[in-house]
Motif scaffolding. Structure first.
Motif, short mmCIF file in Angstrom:
data_model
loop_
_atom_site.label_atom_id
_atom_site.label_comp_id
_atom_site.label_asym_id
_atom_site.label_seq_id
_atom_site.Cartn_x
_atom_site.Cartn_y
_atom_site.Cartn_z
N ILE A 153 -2.81 7.31 4.55
CA ILE A 153 -3.52 6.04 4.52
C ILE A 153 -3.71 5.56 5.96
O ILE A 153 -2.75 5.57 6.75
CB ILE A 153 -2.71 4.97 3.74
N ASN A 207 -10.80 -2.57 4.35
CA ASN A 207 -9.79 -2.01 3.45
C ASN A 207 -9.25 -0.69 3.98
O ASN A 207 -9.91 0.00 4.75
CB ASN A 207 -10.42 -1.78 2.07
N ILE A 221 0.82 -1.22 0.00
CA ILE A 221 0.00 0.00 0.00
C ILE A 221 0.85 1.26 0.00
O ILE A 221 0.36 2.35 -0.26
CB ILE A 221 -0.98 0.03 1.20
#
Ligand SMILES: [Zn+2]
Length: 202
Positions: free
Chosen positions: A179, A186, A4
């Protein structure tokens, strides 16, 4: 494993929609929660595990990764009581050994993961008495444990402190994450965290 951010991975599980984290540095790595699947130890050999909190789905597979350091907040107790909540979901007995933390902290500690800085924070009680937030500042990623859930409402059990939850999230958002990785679901962004509904406050 899904990457990610540079050298930061998540592992998504269909089981309970659980999300684990894996942070790599130069020749070293750290796993965020051990989860429930010992087979992950065939894929990764972290030198450290950080437990975000003591709920069974986040901690039961720790044994498979030994030897490694097991980090948690100082109030994180790993004992038989967490098998009672597992029994609500699973009828088969837990076959492994419960592994207690080997390293604890109170407010904040900075770890060096192969030359990469990783900060552990405890901003007060919310989902549990001892929630740990894992911050990787060079990529602006935060692992929030069950302070954040995506795909399902945040959960507050008898060990939660809903009245302090928003305060804890606000302190987490002051880290300016790009993030945010939930304990279930998710990855999301800061806006999701600002707008998420909290247990007992709707
Ligand atoms: Zn939990």
């Amino acid at each position: 494993m899904i990457e990610i951010a540079d050298g930061v991975f998540i592992r998504r599980h269909t089981e309970l929609d659980l999300t684990l984290g894996f942070i790599t540095g130069s020749g070293d790595s750290l796993l965020v929660d051990s989860g429930m699947d010992p087979a992950l130890a065939d894929e990764v050999r972290p030198s450290r595990i950080v437990l975000t909190h003591n709920h069974f789905d986040h901690v039961l597979a720790t044994e498979a990764f030994l030897p490694c350091e097991v980090w948690a907040h100082e109030d994180c107790v790993i004992d038989e009581s967490l098998l009672e909540s597992r029994a609500v979901y699973y009828s088969d007995p837990f076959e492994g050994t419960l592994i207690a933390p080997t390293h604890t902290f109170r407010d904040t500690v900075t770890l060096d993961v192969g030359g990469r800085r990783v900060d552990l924070h405890h901003f007060g009680p919310a989902h549990s008495s001892h929630d740990v937030i894992v911050h990787v500042p060079d990529v602006d990623v935060v692992f929030a444990g069950d302070l954040v859930e995506e795909g399902a409402p945040a959960q507050a059990g008898s060990d939660a402190t809903p009245s302090n939850w928003r305060h804890v999230l606000n302190l987490m958002l002051e880290l300016n994450p790009r993030i945010v990785v939930p304990g279930h679901g998710n990855p999301v962004d800061a806006q999701f965290v600002r707008e998420m509904a909290l247990p007992g406050q709707n």
